[in-house]
Design a protein around this motif. Structure first.
Motif, PDB file in Angstrom:
ATOM      1  N   LEU B  84       0.828  -1.207   0.000  1.00 30.17           N
ATOM      2  CA  LEU B  84       0.000   0.000   0.000  1.00 30.17           C
ATOM      3  C   LEU B  84       0.861   1.255   0.000  1.00 30.17           C
ATOM      4  CD1 LEU B  84      -2.758  -0.948   2.599  1.00 30.17           C
ATOM      5  CD2 LEU B  84      -2.802  -1.215   0.132  1.00 30.17           C
ATOM      6  N   VAL B  85       1.948   1.200   0.747  1.00 30.62           N
ATOM      7  CA  VAL B  85       2.825   2.367   0.858  1.00 30.62           C
ATOM      8  C   VAL B  85       3.500   2.663  -0.468  1.00 30.62           C
ATOM      9  CG1 VAL B  85       5.024   3.071   1.870  1.00 30.62           C
ATOM     10  CG2 VAL B  85       3.203   2.240   3.329  1.00 30.62           C
ATOM     11  N   LEU B  86       3.769   1.610  -1.256  1.00 31.08           N
ATOM     12  CA  LEU B  86       4.428   1.804  -2.542  1.00 31.08           C
ATOM     13  C   LEU B  86       3.500   2.369  -3.593  1.00 31.08           C
ATOM     14  CD1 LEU B  86       6.644  -1.356  -2.879  1.00 31.08           C
ATOM     15  CD2 LEU B  86       7.391   0.998  -2.691  1.00 31.08           C
ATOM     16  N   ALA B  87       2.192   2.237  -3.375  1.00 27.17           N
ATOM     17  CA  ALA B  87       1.245   2.727  -4.374  1.00 27.17           C
ATOM     18  C   ALA B  87       1.340   4.241  -4.482  1.00 27.17           C
ATOM     19  CB  ALA B  87      -0.170   2.308  -3.984  1.00 27.17           C
ATOM     20  N   PRO B  88       0.981   4.793  -5.642  1.00 25.94           N
ATOM     21  CA  PRO B  88       1.140   6.231  -5.834  1.00 25.94           C
ATOM     22  C   PRO B  88       0.198   7.090  -4.995  1.00 25.94           C
ATOM     23  CG  PRO B  88       0.078   5.243  -7.736  1.00 25.94           C
ATOM     24  CD  PRO B  88       0.523   4.125  -6.857  1.00 25.94           C
ATOM     25  N   CYS B  89      -0.761   6.471  -4.298  1.00 26.57           N
ATOM     26  CA  CYS B  89      -1.698   7.286  -3.543  1.00 26.57           C
ATOM     27  C   CYS B  89      -1.011   7.925  -2.342  1.00 26.57           C
ATOM     28  CB  CYS B  89      -2.887   6.450  -3.076  1.00 26.57           C
ATOM     29  SG  CYS B  89      -2.433   5.086  -2.012  1.00 26.57           S
ATOM     30  N   ASP B  90      -1.601   9.009  -1.882  1.00 31.85           N
ATOM     31  CA  ASP B  90      -1.121   9.684  -0.687  1.00 31.85           C
ATOM     32  C   ASP B  90      -1.231   8.733   0.510  1.00 31.85           C
ATOM     33  OD1 ASP B  90      -0.948  11.760   1.439  1.00 31.85           O
ATOM     34  OD2 ASP B  90      -1.072  13.051  -0.326  1.00 31.85           O
ATOM     35  N   ARG B  91      -0.183   8.663   1.322  1.00 28.96           N
ATOM     36  CA  ARG B  91      -0.234   7.715   2.450  1.00 28.96           C
ATOM     37  C   ARG B  91      -1.328   8.087   3.440  1.00 28.96           C
ATOM     38  NH1 ARG B  91       5.374   7.776   1.199  1.00 28.96           N
ATOM     39  NH2 ARG B  91       5.815   5.857   0.070  1.00 28.96           N
ATOM     40  N   SER B  92      -1.650   9.359   3.510  1.00 26.66           N
ATOM     41  CA  SER B  92      -2.698   9.753   4.450  1.00 26.66           C
ATOM     42  C   SER B  92      -4.043   9.153   4.061  1.00 26.66           C
ATOM     43  CB  SER B  92      -2.803  11.274   4.536  1.00 26.66           C
ATOM     44  OG  SER B  92      -3.245  11.799   3.299  1.00 26.66           O
ATOM     45  N   ALA B  93      -4.200   8.752   2.806  1.00 27.58           N
ATOM     46  CA  ALA B  93      -5.438   8.095   2.390  1.00 27.58           C
ATOM     47  C   ALA B  93      -5.593   6.767   3.117  1.00 27.58           C
ATOM     48  CB  ALA B  93      -5.459   7.878   0.879  1.00 27.58           C
ATOM     49  N   ILE B  94      -4.465   6.096   3.375  1.00 32.12           N
ATOM     50  CA  ILE B  94      -4.519   4.841   4.133  1.00 32.12           C
ATOM     51  C   ILE B  94      -5.069   5.125   5.522  1.00 32.12           C
ATOM     52  CG2 ILE B  94      -3.192   2.885   4.995  1.00 32.12           C
ATOM     53  CD1 ILE B  94      -1.108   3.459   2.883  1.00 32.12           C
ATOM     54  N   TRP B  95      -4.548   6.213   6.130  1.00 31.73           N
ATOM     55  CA  TRP B  95      -5.009   6.588   7.467  1.00 31.73           C
ATOM     56  C   TRP B  95      -6.497   6.902   7.462  1.00 31.73           C
ATOM     57  CZ3 TRP B  95      -7.119  11.334   8.813  1.00 31.73           C
ATOM     58  CH2 TRP B  95      -7.367  11.505  10.166  1.00 31.73           C
ATOM     59  N   LEU B  96      -6.920   7.684   6.486  1.00 30.27           N
ATOM     60  CA  LEU B  96      -8.321   8.107   6.445  1.00 30.27           C
ATOM     61  C   LEU B  96      -9.249   6.912   6.291  1.00 30.27           C
ATOM     62  CD1 LEU B  96     -10.268  10.405   6.585  1.00 30.27           C
ATOM     63  CD2 LEU B  96      -9.900  10.858   4.172  1.00 30.27           C
ATOM     64  N   ALA B  97      -8.897   6.011   5.384  1.00 28.11           N
ATOM     65  CA  ALA B  97      -9.737   4.841   5.164  1.00 28.11           C
ATOM     66  C   ALA B  97      -9.820   3.989   6.424  1.00 28.11           C
ATOM     67  CB  ALA B  97      -9.195   4.011   4.001  1.00 28.11           C
ATOM     68  N   LYS B  98      -8.684   3.767   7.065  1.00 31.36           N
ATOM     69  CA  LYS B  98      -8.665   2.953   8.293  1.00 31.36           C
ATOM     70  C   LYS B  98      -9.485   3.622   9.395  1.00 31.36           C
ATOM     71  CE  LYS B  98      -6.239  -0.718   8.073  1.00 31.36           C
ATOM     72  NZ  LYS B  98      -6.851  -1.978   7.914  1.00 31.36           N
ATOM     73  N   SER B  99      -9.308   4.946   9.531  1.00 29.70           N
ATOM     74  CA  SER B  99     -10.037   5.664  10.583  1.00 29.70           C
ATOM     75  C   SER B  99     -11.530   5.559  10.377  1.00 29.70           C
ATOM     76  CB  SER B  99      -9.655   7.149  10.592  1.00 29.70           C
ATOM     77  OG  SER B  99      -8.294   7.305  10.737  1.00 29.70           O
ATOM     78  N   LEU B 100     -11.950   5.672   9.130  1.00 31.41           N
ATOM     79  CA  LEU B 100     -13.385   5.548   8.854  1.00 31.41           C
ATOM     80  C   LEU B 100     -13.870   4.168   9.258  1.00 31.41           C
ATOM     81  CD1 LEU B 100     -13.629   7.398   5.425  1.00 31.41           C
ATOM     82  CD2 LEU B 100     -14.487   8.162   7.632  1.00 31.41           C
ATOM     83  N   GLY B 101     -13.051   3.155   8.991  1.00 30.71           N
ATOM     84  CA  GLY B 101     -13.414   1.807   9.406  1.00 30.71           C
ATOM     85  C   GLY B 101     -13.528   1.699  10.911  1.00 30.71           C
ATOM     86  N   VAL B 102     -12.520   2.226  11.609  1.00 32.59           N
ATOM     87  CA  VAL B 102     -12.546   2.188  13.072  1.00 32.59           C
ATOM     88  C   VAL B 102     -13.773   2.934  13.587  1.00 32.59           C
ATOM     89  CG1 VAL B 102     -11.357   2.990  15.135  1.00 32.59           C
ATOM     90  CG2 VAL B 102     -10.061   1.950  13.300  1.00 32.59           C
ATOM     91  N   LEU B 103     -14.050   4.069  12.975  1.00 37.49           N
ATOM     92  CA  LEU B 103     -15.219   4.867  13.352  1.00 37.49           C
ATOM     93  C   LEU B 103     -16.497   4.047  13.215  1.00 37.49           C
ATOM     94  CD1 LEU B 103     -15.431   7.802  14.218  1.00 37.49           C
ATOM     95  CD2 LEU B 103     -15.827   8.420  11.853  1.00 37.49           C
ATOM     96  N   ALA B 104     -16.596   3.329  12.088  1.00 34.50           N
ATOM     97  CA  ALA B 104     -17.782   2.510  11.864  1.00 34.50           C
ATOM     98  C   ALA B 104     -17.908   1.443  12.952  1.00 34.50           C
ATOM     99  CB  ALA B 104     -17.732   1.878  10.478  1.00 34.50           C
ATOM    100  N   PHE B 105     -16.791   0.785  13.265  1.00 31.93           N
ATOM    101  CA  PHE B 105     -16.825  -0.260  14.298  1.00 31.93           C
ATOM    102  C   PHE B 105     -17.238   0.315  15.641  1.00 31.93           C
ATOM    103  CE2 PHE B 105     -15.568  -2.813  11.205  1.00 31.93           C
ATOM    104  CZ  PHE B 105     -14.392  -3.531  11.268  1.00 31.93           C
TER     105      PHE B 105
END
Lengths: 194, 212, 227
Positions: B84-105
């Motif tokens: 995931l880190v190697l992908a061209p996306c901004d690393r903060s997108a990983i954080w945002l997606a995970k946080s949304l998941g945690v929020l949902a849980f």
């Protein structure tokens, strides 16, 4: 395309790579050899940008999205299917015509039949083949392959041979292997790590 | 915007993973109810209503910890996080997606916990619900970043509570305060301030936690 | 090298002079406090130490920011040393604060002392900093994680302070009060000398420890180069 000046990397107190200088130009194939523990994987991780050098500098003139990195581990989710994993990477790498490219790769590497199976149930060879799909999915200009033949049977090995043959000259490659006989004919440069 | 497309792709993956393995969310649900039952036995009979409020917040904190401990386990196996880190996306997108998941849980866990609390202890007012919703944002934001830090260390599960608890003391203050005090506005505002500061900080610094 | 040595020696000398002067002033020269008597003098030690601890954490966070900005690994050592000093001054704050509480009110700890409570929270936070450092291998990753955590620390300071003030509304207030010292001119002077002394002590210890650690690292490098 890749320039390394005085590159070194230590882990805790152990120096795994010390004082490397080399250059890889576009279209070249660099073969990295050396016994286990000599730092081949570390060097490729440094080129991929996963690790930062602790001494010296290493410069790669490509953005992340144009680099393909094959590691020891497959870098895929065990709980997802082969197709779902490639879907994810396809989206993250903004691959055009994602479905077609994914399907073509799965078929080429003999995984089309099992595309809906969880990767956790795959054999080592199947995981490696999926990893190869992942690496080629976004058609990278630079391929960093760490032991691409490991875990593969004879028919799969010939798939890798094909990949290398196709890519040589068109793309830039760095291949680390401790069985270099397959790769040596194609290599334009060799680096032997102690 | 490709940033949000990346976040969506990653969030989709997280939801899929949880639906497949089905371990984190049920554990959180069971844990929070068990904790409330334990608290019933640990409170003396003359304990005030506010004491049980405090215990509810403790239960929510530790339920969050339980969920956060699992946040990056899938990525740790097979070192997928590197992919995931190697992908061209901004690393903060990983954080945002995970946080949304945690929020949902957290939301689902609280959807069970608050009624259970109302059943076992005392009625739940709108202030408590508002405080819990605001607190979730801060807990998810900070917790996801710290979970990634802990995942990078040798100590992992041991380290996360140590990093997490001092940082979320203000959340407890805001949450309990909003529930207990007569005009909760200040406390809810404080929670919002905490969320803003630490969400921005987490978003901006996630890059440095997962990449060298 | 010798220039750096000179600076370190000068700093140490200045810090020593200030410390002696400050303590002497605090003990003998400063006017006696009307309410609390002689025991109030510990204020001249306690508050400067607390402020110096904040300065340490702030300095550590600044160096952390520099690390993340420039990716130059030497800032890692500087940030770590500053945080390390901050924890030491933090422990001293808690100890001196506790002594002061015992002298003033007869209890070793009270939650109504906002500064003390804040320091307890920060102390926990920065102890976790060390746990983090011990459980990650040295290298760029550890430097990054430490830096991010140090930045969270300084964000936590004002937020926690606010939280503790808000908490007083519902956490059962203890009846101890202490007027913030309305400082007369001479009291303020002594306070400033002591503050300068503590900051000087930090600067001196920091410089020395950094020099020592850098020497260790250099020695290790040389040893490895010989292998």
């Amino acid at each position: 395309m890749i320039q390394a000046r005085g590159v070194g990397r230590r882990f805790a107190s152990k120096r795994v790579i010390r004082d490397l200088d080399f250059e890889v130009r576009a279209g070249e194939l660099l073969l990295v050899t050396g016994p286990n523990g000599s730092g081949k994987s570390t060097l490729l991780a440094l080129m991929a940008g996963l690790l930062a050098p602790t001494e010296g500098e290493i410069e790669v003139d490509l953005p992340r999205g144009r680099i393909g990195y094959l590691a020891h581990e497959a870098l895929v989710y065990k709980e997802l299917t082969a197709l779902e994993n490639l879907e994810l990477y396809g989206r993250l790498y903004h691959v055009a015509e994602r479905r077609e490219t994914t399907g073509a790769l799965l078929e080429r590497f003999g995984l089309w039949e099992v595309r809906h199976q969880r990767v956790g149930s795959f054999s080592r060879g199947m995981q490696q083949r999926l990893a190869l799909c992942r690496v080629l999915l976004h058609d990278p200009e630079l391929l960093l392959l760490d032991e691409p033949y490991s875990g593969l049977d004879a028919s799969a090995r010939s798939l890798v041979d094909d990949v290398l043959a196709e890519a040589a000259g068109a793309k830039t490659l760095v291949v680390a292997s401790h069985e270099p006989e397959h790769v040596r004919p194609l290599a334009t440069q060799a680096l032997a790590l102690a | 915007m490709t940033y949000f497309a990346d976040v969506a792709a990653l969030a989709r993956k997280d939801i899929l993973l949880e639906l497949r393995s089905r371990d984190t969310l049920p554990a959180m649900l069971l844990f929070v109810v068990s904790a409330l039952v334990v608290f019933h036995f640990s409170l003396p009979s003359d304990a005030s209503a506010t004491a049980s409020t405090g215990l509810l917040w403790i239960a929510l904190l530790f339920t969050a910890l339980l969920g956060l401990g699992r946040a990056f386990t899938a990525e740790r196996e097979q070192r997928v996080l590197d992919g995931l880190v190697l992908a061209p996306c901004d690393r903060s997108a990983i954080w945002l997606a995970k946080s949304l998941g945690v929020l949902a849980f957290l939301g689902v866990a609280e959807a069970l916990a608050l009624p259970a609390y109302a059943l076992f202890f005392e009625p739940v007012g709108w202030e408590l619900v508002a405080a819990v919703l605001l607190a979730n944002l801060g807990l998810a934001a900070v917790g996801t970043l710290l979970a990634a830090m802990a995942a990078a260390s040798r100590a992992r599960e041991l380290l996360l509570p140590l990093l997490f608890l001092p940082l979320v003391i203000p959340v407890v203050v805001g949450g309990v305060g909003a529930t207990v005090v007569d005009n909760p506005g200040r406390y809810l505002g404080f929670l919002a301030l905490y969320d803003l500061i630490f969400a921005i900080l987490s978003w901006a610094s996630f890059e440095y936690v997962v990449a060298e | 090298m010798s220039l750096r040595n000179n600076r370190a020696v000068l700093l140490a000398a200045a810090a020593s002079v200030l410390l002696v002067a400050g303590l002497a002033l605090a003990l003998f020269w400063a006017p006696e406090d009307a309410d609390q008597g002689f025991s109030q003098r510990i204020f001249y030690v306690h508050v400067p130490i607390a402020l110096t601890a904040y300065a340490c954490f702030g300095w550590g966070a600044w160096k952390a920011l520099r690390l993340l900005w420039t990716r130059d690994s030497r800032y890692d050592l500087e940030s770590y040393t500053a945080v390390h000093m901050g924890v030491i001054f933090g422990i001293l704050t808690l100890v001196t604060g506790s002594i002061w509480a015992k002298i003033s009110w007869g209890v070793w700890w009270t939650w109504s002392e906002r500064q003390l409570t804040l320091f307890l929270v920060l102390f926990l936070f920065y102890c976790a900093y060390f746990m983090l450092r011990f459980s990650v291998e040295s290298g760029p990753r550890r430097a990054n994680l430490s830096a991010v955590y140090a930045l969270f620390g300084v964000a936590l300071i004002p937020v926690s302070f606010l939280a503790i003030r808000l908490a007083e509304n519902f956490i059962h207030p203890v009846v101890f009060t202490r007027d913030g010292p309305q400082m007369s001119g001479s009291m303020f002077f002594v306070f400033c000398v002591c503050l300068a002394a503590m900051l000087g002590l930090f600067a001196s210890l920091y410089t020395n420890e950094l020099m020592g650690k850098r020497l260790d690292a250099r020695l290790r490098e040389l040893r490895e180069a010989l292998e």
